[in-house]
Design a protein around this motif. Structure first.
Motif, PDB file in Angstrom:
ATOM      1  N   ALA A   1      -7.498  18.235  -6.774  1.00  0.00           N
ATOM      2  CA  ALA A   1      -7.078  19.310  -7.675  1.00  0.00           C
ATOM      3  C   ALA A   1      -7.938  19.312  -8.937  1.00  0.00           C
ATOM      4  CB  ALA A   1      -5.607  19.113  -8.057  1.00  0.00           C
ATOM      5  N   ALA A   2      -8.182  20.497  -9.491  1.00  0.00           N
ATOM      6  CA  ALA A   2      -9.054  20.611 -10.665  1.00  0.00           C
ATOM      7  C   ALA A   2      -8.492  19.824 -11.851  1.00  0.00           C
ATOM      8  CB  ALA A   2      -9.231  22.076 -11.034  1.00  0.00           C
ATOM      9  N   GLY A   3      -7.170  19.879 -12.029  1.00  0.00           N
ATOM     10  CA  GLY A   3      -6.566  19.163 -13.154  1.00  0.00           C
ATOM     11  C   GLY A   3      -6.756  17.666 -13.028  1.00  0.00           C
ATOM     12  N   GLU A   4      -6.734  17.192 -11.788  1.00  0.00           N
ATOM     13  CA  GLU A   4      -6.855  15.753 -11.576  1.00  0.00           C
ATOM     14  C   GLU A   4      -8.280  15.269 -11.813  1.00  0.00           C
ATOM     15  OE1 GLU A   4      -4.946  12.728  -8.393  1.00  0.00           O
ATOM     16  OE2 GLU A   4      -4.452  14.849  -8.200  1.00  0.00           O
ATOM     17  N   ILE A   5      -9.279  16.083 -11.456  1.00  0.00           N
ATOM     18  CA  ILE A   5     -10.669  15.666 -11.675  1.00  0.00           C
ATOM     19  C   ILE A   5     -10.925  15.518 -13.166  1.00  0.00           C
ATOM     20  CG2 ILE A   5     -11.725  17.993 -11.661  1.00  0.00           C
ATOM     21  CD1 ILE A   5     -13.339  14.886 -10.187  1.00  0.00           C
ATOM     22  N   LEU A   6     -10.290  16.384 -13.971  1.00  0.00           N
ATOM     23  CA  LEU A   6     -10.444  16.260 -15.428  1.00  0.00           C
ATOM     24  C   LEU A   6      -9.855  14.934 -15.902  1.00  0.00           C
ATOM     25  CD1 LEU A   6     -11.313  17.625 -18.076  1.00  0.00           C
ATOM     26  CD2 LEU A   6      -9.009  18.579 -18.243  1.00  0.00           C
ATOM     27  N   GLY A   7      -8.681  14.586 -15.365  1.00  0.00           N
ATOM     28  CA  GLY A   7      -8.046  13.322 -15.737  1.00  0.00           C
ATOM     29  C   GLY A   7      -8.875  12.123 -15.322  1.00  0.00           C
ATOM     30  N   ILE A   8      -9.413  12.150 -14.113  1.00  0.00           N
ATOM     31  CA  ILE A   8     -10.202  11.012 -13.615  1.00  0.00           C
ATOM     32  C   ILE A   8     -11.522  10.910 -14.367  1.00  0.00           C
ATOM     33  CG2 ILE A   8     -11.403  10.096 -11.596  1.00  0.00           C
ATOM     34  CD1 ILE A   8      -9.179  11.134  -9.864  1.00  0.00           C
ATOM     35  N   ALA A   9     -12.149  12.066 -14.630  1.00  0.00           N
ATOM     36  CA  ALA A   9     -13.422  12.047 -15.375  1.00  0.00           C
ATOM     37  C   ALA A   9     -13.199  11.506 -16.786  1.00  0.00           C
ATOM     38  CB  ALA A   9     -14.009  13.455 -15.424  1.00  0.00           C
ATOM     39  N   THR A  10     -12.090  11.905 -17.411  1.00  0.00           N
ATOM     40  CA  THR A  10     -11.789  11.399 -18.754  1.00  0.00           C
ATOM     41  C   THR A  10     -11.543   9.895 -18.715  1.00  0.00           C
ATOM     42  OG1 THR A  10     -10.753  13.508 -19.262  1.00  0.00           O
ATOM     43  CG2 THR A  10     -10.279  11.698 -20.763  1.00  0.00           C
TER      44      THR A  10
ATOM     45  N   GLY B   1       0.794  -1.234   0.000  1.00  0.00           N
ATOM     46  CA  GLY B   1       0.000   0.000   0.000  1.00  0.00           C
ATOM     47  C   GLY B   1       0.817   1.270   0.000  1.00  0.00           C
ATOM     48  N   ASP B   2       1.807   1.342   0.879  1.00  0.00           N
ATOM     49  CA  ASP B   2       2.602   2.568   0.978  1.00  0.00           C
ATOM     50  C   ASP B   2       3.435   2.809  -0.278  1.00  0.00           C
ATOM     51  OD1 ASP B   2       1.602   2.906   3.412  1.00  0.00           O
ATOM     52  OD2 ASP B   2       3.357   2.174   4.526  1.00  0.00           O
ATOM     53  N   ARG B   3       3.747   1.713  -0.988  1.00  0.00           N
ATOM     54  CA  ARG B   3       4.618   1.858  -2.159  1.00  0.00           C
ATOM     55  C   ARG B   3       3.827   2.151  -3.436  1.00  0.00           C
ATOM     56  NH1 ARG B   3       7.284  -1.487   1.231  1.00  0.00           N
ATOM     57  NH2 ARG B   3       6.136  -3.355   0.716  1.00  0.00           N
ATOM     58  N   ILE B   4       2.476   2.042  -3.346  1.00  0.00           N
ATOM     59  CA  ILE B   4       1.664   2.392  -4.516  1.00  0.00           C
ATOM     60  C   ILE B   4       1.435   3.895  -4.473  1.00  0.00           C
ATOM     61  CG2 ILE B   4      -0.565   2.102  -5.641  1.00  0.00           C
ATOM     62  CD1 ILE B   4      -0.711  -0.693  -4.474  1.00  0.00           C
ATOM     63  N   PRO B   5       1.826   4.637  -5.552  1.00  0.00           N
ATOM     64  CA  PRO B   5       1.697   6.086  -5.507  1.00  0.00           C
ATOM     65  C   PRO B   5       0.244   6.531  -5.359  1.00  0.00           C
ATOM     66  CG  PRO B   5       2.536   5.336  -7.648  1.00  0.00           C
ATOM     67  CD  PRO B   5       2.387   4.134  -6.790  1.00  0.00           C
ATOM     68  N   ALA B   6       0.026   7.535  -4.510  1.00  0.00           N
ATOM     69  CA  ALA B   6      -1.340   8.008  -4.250  1.00  0.00           C
ATOM     70  C   ALA B   6      -2.017   8.469  -5.537  1.00  0.00           C
ATOM     71  CB  ALA B   6      -1.303   9.141  -3.236  1.00  0.00           C
ATOM     72  N   GLY B   7      -1.240   9.069  -6.434  1.00  0.00           N
ATOM     73  CA  GLY B   7      -1.821   9.534  -7.699  1.00  0.00           C
ATOM     74  C   GLY B   7      -2.402   8.388  -8.503  1.00  0.00           C
ATOM     75  N   GLY B   8      -1.730   7.219  -8.469  1.00  0.00           N
ATOM     76  CA  GLY B   8      -2.231   6.054  -9.202  1.00  0.00           C
ATOM     77  C   GLY B   8      -3.521   5.540  -8.602  1.00  0.00           C
ATOM     78  N   LEU B   9      -3.558   5.481  -7.277  1.00  0.00           N
ATOM     79  CA  LEU B   9      -4.759   4.982  -6.591  1.00  0.00           C
ATOM     80  C   LEU B   9      -5.963   5.875  -6.836  1.00  0.00           C
ATOM     81  CD1 LEU B   9      -3.735   3.704  -3.082  1.00  0.00           C
ATOM     82  CD2 LEU B   9      -4.522   2.428  -5.064  1.00  0.00           C
ATOM     83  N   SER B  10      -5.717   7.173  -6.982  1.00  0.00           N
ATOM     84  CA  SER B  10      -6.834   8.094  -7.119  1.00  0.00           C
ATOM     85  C   SER B  10      -7.649   7.776  -8.369  1.00  0.00           C
ATOM     86  CB  SER B  10      -6.348   9.539  -7.145  1.00  0.00           C
ATOM     87  OG  SER B  10      -5.590   9.762  -8.312  1.00  0.00           O
ATOM     88  N   VAL B  11      -7.028   7.178  -9.363  1.00  0.00           N
ATOM     89  CA  VAL B  11      -7.785   6.829 -10.564  1.00  0.00           C
ATOM     90  C   VAL B  11      -8.175   5.343 -10.576  1.00  0.00           C
ATOM     91  CG1 VAL B  11      -5.788   6.330 -12.060  1.00  0.00           C
ATOM     92  CG2 VAL B  11      -7.913   7.160 -13.066  1.00  0.00           C
ATOM     93  N   VAL B  12      -7.404   4.497  -9.900  1.00  0.00           N
ATOM     94  CA  VAL B  12      -7.671   3.057  -9.973  1.00  0.00           C
ATOM     95  C   VAL B  12      -8.965   2.678  -9.255  1.00  0.00           C
ATOM     96  CG1 VAL B  12      -6.815   0.804  -9.244  1.00  0.00           C
ATOM     97  CG2 VAL B  12      -5.283   2.381 -10.375  1.00  0.00           C
ATOM     98  N   VAL B  13      -9.224   3.269  -8.103  1.00  0.00           N
ATOM     99  CA  VAL B  13     -10.447   2.918  -7.358  1.00  0.00           C
ATOM    100  C   VAL B  13     -11.706   3.278  -8.164  1.00  0.00           C
ATOM    101  CG1 VAL B  13     -11.783   3.328  -5.267  1.00  0.00           C
ATOM    102  CG2 VAL B  13      -9.323   2.970  -5.111  1.00  0.00           C
TER     103      VAL B  13
END
Lengths: 230, 106
Positions: free
Chosen positions: B60-69, A159-171
């Motif tokens: 962040a606004a830029g990230e919501i665009l990325g996730i929505a896309t 978990g700690d080694r998975i970048p938060a940015g990646g998780l924000s889209v994966v879930v």
């Protein structure tokens, strides 16, 4: 006779494991995501225990998200609503498992989830003896349970080694993958659209009550769409 | 305590959902309307959770665009029954592309 029985029993077990293995591989990314979410809760062991106790990825994720939102009631209600489909799965197996002993219906129920249900339905239609079906089902379900909980644990450890940015889209993408197949039906599209719209509007509501409002709105919209169906 | 409480309650509730029809046998027959409402509730719950996860994942606004896309690209694939791995890879690719484009902009 004994050797024939033993060999055929072993074959049932092998068939169950072989039938479940590719499905387990397909669910691996989802299990890793749930594991990484488990790593973020205040009691990771409890979060991991859900891999056996809840035994359903979407409800498990819903429960963990509810905990992250700070509302235990919301987490419980939402996860159980996600799992209501299990009632239908169980009901569909009633005629197929009528001749099975009570202990198997209890144990089998504990391990009932989308892939085990699909395999149970498919295997039961082959008309094999009840004990062969028991061995097949338990082997398949325990393979899923062991593999699933191990993958969730691996995701939690990483978990700690998975970048938060990646998780924000994966879930969200995992949830989209679960939602997509339901949208082939018109009423379900209405349910999803109304629920998503309401979830956006009610995002600021306290303790996640917006999610419950969104679920209610989805049910109402789908029911109204039934009435207007061509 | 909260996480244990939630996991135990959801686990117990889910077991009841799984076991009741099998234990009651033919005595448990839901009406067609109840069956449909349960199915709609499941769909609505997953849709609402998707929106919630998108909002939580994108401060962040830029990230919501990325996730929505990413979600918009992945949804048609998921609807056609693509595997979870394919949905994840395609959506993540779209997300990375949008963030990359955003970084290139002045």
């Amino acid at each position: 006779v004994l050797s024939v029985t033993a060999r055929s029993g072993g074959r049932d077990v092998r068939d169950g494991v072989a039938a479940m293995a590719p499905l387990l591989l397909g669910f691996a990314p989802f299990a890793l995501v749930i594991g990484s979410t488990v790593a973020t809760v205040d009691q990771p062991v409890a979060g991991w225990a859900g891999s056996w106790l809840i035994f359903g990825g979407s409800a498990h994720l819903a429960a963990l998200q509810g905990v992250a939102d700070g509302s235990a009631l919301l987490a419980i209600v939402t996860a159980l609503l996600v799992n209501t489909r299990l009632l239908l799965y169980s009901a569909s197996l009633v005629p197929r498992w009528r001749s099975q002993p009570r202990w198997f219906r209890l144990a089998g129920a504990a391990l009932l989830v989308d892939p085990t249900w699909a395999l149970a339905e498919q295997h039961a239609d082959r008309g094999l003896p009840a004990d062969a079906h028991r061995r097949f089902y338990l082997a398949a379900a325990l393979t899923l349970g062991a593999g699933w909980s191990a993958l969730v644990a691996a995701g939690a450890l990483a978990g700690d080694r998975i970048p938060a940015g990646g998780l924000s889209v994966v879930v969200p993408l995992c949830l989209v993958a679960l939602l997509g197949p339901r949208l082939r039906d018109r009423q379900h599209r209405w349910a999803a659209t109304a629920a998503a719209g309401t979830a956006v509007v009610t995002a600021g509501w306290p303790a996640g009550t917006g999610i419950l409002a969104a679920i209610a709105a989805g049910c109402v919209a789908a029911t109204l769409a039934e009435g207007s169906a061509p | 305590v909260t996480t244990w409480l939630v996991v135990l309650a959801v686990g117990a509730g889910s077991f009841v959902l799984r076991a009741v029809p099998l234990l009651l046998g033919s005595r448990w027959v839901p009406t067609p309307r109840a069956e449909r409402t349960m199915a709609y509730a499941g769909t609505a719950a997953v849709a609402a959770l998707t929106v919630s996860a998108m909002r939580r994942g994108a401060p962040a606004a830029g990230e919501i665009l990325g996730i929505a896309t990413a979600a918009a690209v992945a949804l048609p694939l998921a609807t056609r029954g693509a595997s979870m791995v394919r949905v994840l890879l395609t959506g993540s690719g779209a997300y990375v592309a949008v963030l990359g484009l955003g970084a290139l902009m002045p």
